[in-house]
Enzyme design. Structure first.
Site, PDB file in Angstrom:
ATOM      1  N   HIS A  26     -10.775  -6.405   6.377  1.00 33.61           N
ATOM      2  CA  HIS A  26      -9.474  -6.753   5.809  1.00 33.61           C
ATOM      3  C   HIS A  26      -9.593  -8.114   5.109  1.00 33.61           C
ATOM      4  O   HIS A  26     -10.403  -8.946   5.505  1.00 33.61           O
ATOM      5  CB  HIS A  26      -8.496  -6.846   6.991  1.00 33.61           C
ATOM      6  N   GLN A  53      -6.422  -4.321  14.826  1.00 26.96           N
ATOM      7  CA  GLN A  53      -6.240  -2.873  14.931  1.00 26.96           C
ATOM      8  C   GLN A  53      -6.824  -2.304  16.222  1.00 26.96           C
ATOM      9  O   GLN A  53      -6.832  -1.091  16.412  1.00 26.96           O
ATOM     10  CB  GLN A  53      -6.888  -2.154  13.731  1.00 26.96           C
ATOM     11  N   LYS A 104       1.844  -5.868  15.717  1.00 33.63           N
ATOM     12  CA  LYS A 104       1.171  -4.569  15.661  1.00 33.63           C
ATOM     13  C   LYS A 104       1.055  -3.943  17.052  1.00 33.63           C
ATOM     14  O   LYS A 104       0.466  -2.887  17.219  1.00 33.63           O
ATOM     15  CB  LYS A 104      -0.221  -4.728  15.044  1.00 33.63           C
ATOM     16  N   ASP A 139     -12.060  -9.481  14.781  1.00 38.49           N
ATOM     17  CA  ASP A 139     -10.678  -9.256  14.364  1.00 38.49           C
ATOM     18  C   ASP A 139     -10.154  -8.073  15.181  1.00 38.49           C
ATOM     19  O   ASP A 139     -10.578  -6.943  14.985  1.00 38.49           O
ATOM     20  CB  ASP A 139     -10.660  -8.956  12.855  1.00 38.49           C
ATOM     21  N   CYS A 174      -5.483  -3.907   1.665  1.00 39.35           N
ATOM     22  CA  CYS A 174      -6.055  -5.248   1.809  1.00 39.35           C
ATOM     23  C   CYS A 174      -7.553  -5.210   2.081  1.00 39.35           C
ATOM     24  O   CYS A 174      -8.113  -6.159   2.594  1.00 39.35           O
ATOM     25  CB  CYS A 174      -5.342  -6.054   2.893  1.00 39.35           C
TER      26      CYS A 174
END
Lengths: 144, 409
Positions: free
Chosen positions: B118, B201, B224, B198, B362
């Site tokens: 991303h 997700q 999220k 990261d 993105c």
């Protein structure tokens, strides 16, 4: 204006035709053209519009890029509609086009095939698609 | 097995939008009553600042804020709560990591990324690399978006001790491949580099154990995972976090300073939280973590896996749909309809009350891998049902240019 252009089937066909066979859909490598790359307006359409304006007349408009049906068709229609027009004529057409997008009164006679975009505001998030090429052209005309 | 019909009752969004089929959970998620109540409770009953007031309520809210930190630490199994910094979200966390590590980098050092990342995990590194004259290199991926260990090893061998940082998403936001972080961490550490993960997700969708995974830094967002917007987390192993340079200075982050410019910073993690923090957000995120934990992260992961499998099977029956990531297990499906530009498809699905995302998500350099710039993305969460998927697949069957233009008439 002719009633033909009020027939949804015809308008649909117009969008389809300009999407499948976009007019003036090739950029030129020519310094006498001004150019605008439009990628920031939305995260998805990415188009470049070129124009050649001489003595107050729009001699040529070209475009290319990765874009959806509405951006491609609206820019293709714009390129045909404004080519050969004077800057003053083009400004008037554009004003009416943007009015149509904003659901304000507009002169449909002036817009000719661009009338196909009359319902884009029903999918409000797509107005930016229907105006991306027109905004590029407006920037170049306003600079003149 | 989750009782999704009961779960849906916890979410005001479903009460308000009963016919909405929401498949944009990688972008953001709905908030349950428990989270909204936590926010309201702070604003209505305890709306005071922390750490500063000489009155009981301030003391109580300060304790609640630190308890929220502890809840997050437990949720990802951090060793201690001082390893948790509240940020504004994963992007903020990744920027704090990248710029905070900048002073530890030298000219010629290498930062390893990959094409599926991303923008948040690319652009800050680009800038840091430019400023410190470091090099960015990319680990090759499989078509599913997997970072293979041999490809990683090849890069680590190629650049040797110059590799200082390896940064990657645990689960990528377009293809949804779940990396084998434990093995990756072991290899990265063998080469004395740092592993930045990261988790935007991944953390919302599965159990995260930072000690087991041996992650050095982890970033994730609250919104999220059923939490509020504007709150996120930066986790770092304490010694590494302590060495990170804070980017922002101000109240709450210093202990003492004088007119000569001498500054004594607060201890970690407070030195990273200058200014009044997002107190409501932290309390809301703690409520989200309690809510998710009550359902069970393993249950969530298992259920989403089942939904994803069902969605892929159903979509594969449609001749007009191409799926770019049928083999990845997380609840993300990247797809296109034949001859239909992604945004046209997204708008058509919108007319059927189905929310998906179209675009390059993105991840603007991913086209190098999957051969297309634009995809539609349907992303699931534990409150989705097979009925949602059936409706979605039925609408996908109708995706063609004619129908996508018809929506304007």
């Amino acid at each position: 204006m002719s009633n033909m252009l009020k027939d949804p089937a015809i308008l649909r066909e117009l969008i389809m035709d300009h999407y499948k066979y976009p007019r003036n859909h090739e950029l030129v490598d020519d310094d006498s053209y001004d150019s605008r790359h439009m990628a920031s307006d939305s995260c998805i359409d990415d188009i470049t519009v070129q124009s050649k304006i001489e003595n107050g007349i729009i001699k040529d408009i070209r475009f290319d890029g990765v874009a959806c049906t509405i951006s491609t068709a609206s820019t293709s229609i714009m390129s045909e509609l404004l080519k050969g027009k004077s800057i003053d004529e083009a400004k008037k057409i554009m004003e009416n086009y943007f009015n149509m997008m904003d659901e304000k009164p507009y002169d449909e006679e002036l817009l000719e095939e661009a009338i196909a975009m009359m319902n884009v505001h029903r999918q409000a998030n797509r107005i930016k698609c229907a105006t991306i090429g027109w905004k590029a052209m407006k920037e170049m005309i306003d600079k003149e | 097995m989750l009782d999704v019909n009961e779960i849906k009752k916890d979410f005001p969004m479903f009460r308000k939008h009963q016919n909405m089929i929401y498949l944009d959970n990688s972008a953001t998620t709905f908030k349950p009553d428990a989270v909204i109540s936590a926010l309201n409770r702070y604003y209505e009953e305890a709306s005071v600042n922390i750490e500063r007031g000489d009155y009981l309520l301030s003391h109580e809210v300060s304790n609640d804020y630190e308890d929220a930190r502890l809840s997050i630490a437990k949720f990802i199994n951090a060793k201690r709560k001082e390893e948790i910094v509240f940020t504004s979200g994963a992007t903020d966390s990744l920027n704090m990591i990248a710029y905070g590590l900048m002073d530890q980098l030298q000219e010629g050092d290498v930062i390893l990324l990959n094409y599926a990342e991303h923008a948040s995990n690319i652009l800050c590194w680009f800038d840091v690399a430019r400023k410190k004259k470091c090099q960015i290199a990319y680990i090759e991926l499989t078509m599913d978006g997997e970072v293979c260990l041999d490809k990683l090893k090849a890069k680590l061998d190629e650049y040797g001790s110059r590799v200082k940082i390896v940064s990657m998403a645990y689960v990528s936001n377009v293809l949804g491949f779940k990396q084998d972080i434990t093995k990756i961490a072991a290899m990265v550490h063998e080469y004395q580099a740092l592993l930045v993960v990261d988790g935007a997700q991944s953390v919302p969708h599965m159990k995260t154990d930072v000690q087991l995974l041996d992650i050095d830094f982890l970033a994730f967002s609250g919104h999220k995972m059923c939490g509020p917007t504007g709150i996120g987390v930066l986790y770092g192993k304490f010694d590494l976090l302590d060495r990170l340079k804070p980017l922002r200075y101000g109240g709450g982050a210093n202990a003492r300073f004088d007119i000569e410019g001498n500054v004594l910073l607060q201890t970690t993690p407070h030195k990273f939280e200058a200014g009044t923090p997002n107190i409501a957000g932290a309390l809301g995120l703690a409520a989200a973590v309690r809510y998710l934990s009550d359902i069970g992260m393993d249950n969530i992961e298992e259920y989403e896996k089942e939904l994803k499998k069902y969605m892929v099977e159903k979509l594969q029956e449609l001749p007009n749909i191409k799926i770019y990531n049928p083999h990845t297990t997380s609840g993300i499906v990247a797809f296109n309809a034949d001859g239909v530009f992604a945004q046209d498809a997204g708008s058509y699905l919108n007319t059927r009350n189905i929310c998906v995302r179209s675009g390059n998500h993105c991840a603007k350099i991913l086209h190098n891998l999957i051969g297309t710039d634009q995809t539609c993305r349907a992303s699931l969460y534990f409150y989705n049902t097979k009925a949602d998927i059936d409706a979605f697949v039925n609408a996908c069957a109708e995706l063609n240019i004619e129908n996508c233009i018809n929506i304007f008439f």
